[in-house]
Design an enzyme around this catalytic site. Structure first.
Site, PDB file in Angstrom:
ATOM      1  N   GLY A 187      36.718  80.282 -39.428  1.00  0.00           N
ATOM      2  CA  GLY A 187      37.773  79.436 -38.868  1.00  0.00           C
ATOM      3  C   GLY A 187      38.107  78.238 -39.733  1.00  0.00           C
ATOM      4  O   GLY A 187      39.203  78.115 -40.283  1.00  0.00           O
ATOM      5  N   TYR A 209      31.798  61.961 -34.952  1.00  0.00           N
ATOM      6  CA  TYR A 209      30.604  62.256 -35.760  1.00  0.00           C
ATOM      7  C   TYR A 209      30.765  61.837 -37.223  1.00  0.00           C
ATOM      8  O   TYR A 209      30.268  62.484 -38.128  1.00  0.00           O
ATOM      9  CB  TYR A 209      30.155  63.713 -35.647  1.00  0.00           C
ATOM     10  N   CYS A 253      42.999  50.310 -27.838  1.00  0.00           N
ATOM     11  CA  CYS A 253      42.147  49.126 -27.853  1.00  0.00           C
ATOM     12  C   CYS A 253      40.688  49.519 -27.634  1.00  0.00           C
ATOM     13  O   CYS A 253      40.136  49.342 -26.556  1.00  0.00           O
ATOM     14  CB  CYS A 253      42.639  48.171 -26.768  1.00  0.00           C
ATOM     15  N   TYR A 313      39.463  71.730 -36.080  1.00  0.00           N
ATOM     16  CA  TYR A 313      38.782  70.737 -35.252  1.00  0.00           C
ATOM     17  C   TYR A 313      39.573  69.426 -35.228  1.00  0.00           C
ATOM     18  O   TYR A 313      39.005  68.355 -35.119  1.00  0.00           O
ATOM     19  CB  TYR A 313      37.335  70.507 -35.745  1.00  0.00           C
TER      20      TYR A 313
HETATM   21  C1  LIG Z   1      30.656  82.123 -32.799  1.00  0.00           C
HETATM   22  C2  LIG Z   1      31.459  81.304 -33.763  1.00  0.00           C
HETATM   23  N1  LIG Z   1      32.173  81.941 -34.697  1.00  0.00           N
HETATM   24  C3  LIG Z   1      32.922  81.236 -35.596  1.00  0.00           C
HETATM   25  C4  LIG Z   1      32.987  79.870 -35.565  1.00  0.00           C
HETATM   26  C5  LIG Z   1      33.834  79.188 -36.569  1.00  0.00           C
HETATM   27  O1  LIG Z   1      33.099  78.364 -37.399  1.00  0.00           O
HETATM   28  P1  LIG Z   1      33.812  77.572 -38.584  1.00  0.00           P
HETATM   29  O2  LIG Z   1      35.075  76.989 -38.036  1.00  0.00           O
HETATM   30  O3  LIG Z   1      32.810  76.541 -38.988  1.00  0.00           O
HETATM   31  O4  LIG Z   1      34.085  78.594 -39.666  1.00  0.00           O
HETATM   32  C6  LIG Z   1      32.274  79.162 -34.588  1.00  0.00           C
HETATM   33  C7  LIG Z   1      32.317  77.696 -34.521  1.00  0.00           C
HETATM   34  O5  LIG Z   1      31.561  77.012 -33.871  1.00  0.00           O
HETATM   35  C8  LIG Z   1      31.487  79.896 -33.653  1.00  0.00           C
HETATM   36  O6  LIG Z   1      30.770  79.277 -32.704  1.00  0.00           O
END
Ligand SMILES: Cc1ncc(COP(=O)(O)O)c(C=O)c1O
Length: 241
Positions: A96, A137, A164, A193
């Site tokens: 992702g 974070y 604020c 994210y």
């Molecule tokens: C099961 C699973 N697959 C894929 C991803 C995607 O991870 P990333 O965006 O770090 O590649 C996540 C993210 O938490 C996940 O929990």
């Protein structure tokens, strides 16, 4: 558990899936995880539990800093797919962040700047509800002025939102060229994210999302309006005028 599933009349185990974490910037842990899945699948085959495909999850990091040491997706795919395809299993990947993170940016406008003691603040119209990663974070996002700065001089600034709250910031003590109210600045690597974690905190309206392709653009999500909050409708389809 898999043995129970195998024996169940309505269940059939077909896959093992792993996700070892996010923002991992080295390949060996991924290769190890793929190898682990293959070994486990072979153990299961001996127990007459046949698995046909393996899902290695995602987790490949992106470079939020300047030096580019993170492996590319192609290298990652090779590292995870080699052990799995050599063993003859089908492969599922879920990278992702590595795909979408670097494609997105948060565009925001400078509302004003202010000096407080030694500190210079750049206040933008985007805040922590639009991109919560820095305050949640301490994520580091590169931030760039949209127009080439007139001078190469930089000063240390805190780039903060208009909410604020002490935690409402996008960057702290960041070297940055001088900016004026009205200037646009881009918070880079915000594709993953980013919008997905945006919120209506403090009644703030989510921004529009714009897809840019070469020299064309399309609004793929409209900017929220106050009535969308009252209706309880947080997703504004683009076709809603
Ligand atoms: C099961 C699973 N697959 C894929 C991803 C995607 O991870 P990333 O965006 O770090 O590649 C996540 C993210 O938490 C996940 O929990």
């Amino acid at each position: 558990m898999l043995r129970l599933a195998e024996q169940h009349e309505w269940l059939q185990p077909v896959s093992l899936a792993a996700h070892i974490g996010s923002q991992i910037t080295k390949l060996p842990p991924f290769a190890e995880s793929a190898k682990f899945l293959v070994d486990l699948t072979e153990e299961l085959a001996e127990m007459n539990i046949p698995i046909s495909y393996l899902d290695v999850g995602g987790g490949l990091g992106i470079e939020y800093d300047v030096q580019n040491t993170t492996p590319g997706i192609a290298e990652w795919v090779t590292a995870v797919s080699d052990p799995i395809s050599q063993a003859g299993y089908d492969l599922v990947l879920e990278p992702g962040r590595a795909i979408i993170g670097p494609t997105g940016l948060l565009l925001t406008r400078v509302i004003y700047t202010k000096r407080q003691g030694d500190k210079l603040f750049v206040i933008t119209d985007a805040g922590m509800n639009d991109l919560i990663r820095p305050t949640l974070y301490q994520a580091h996002h590169p931030i760039l002025p949209v127009r080439q700065p007139v001078t190469s001089d930089q000063q240390s600034v805190d780039i903060v939102g208009p909410i604020c709250e002490t935690g409402d910031y996008l960057a702290k003590e960041r070297p940055f060229p001088p900016v004026q109210p009205g200037d646009l600045i881009a918070v880079m690597q915000a594709g993953a994210y980013g919008f997905a974690m945006a919120s209506n905190y403090n009644g703030r309206l989510r921004p529009a999302e714009v897809l840019v392709y070469k020299d064309q653009y399309r609004i793929i999500r409209q900017r929220q309006k106050p009535e969308h909050l009252v209706d309880g409708c947080i997703d504004v389809p683009v076709w809603e005028k």
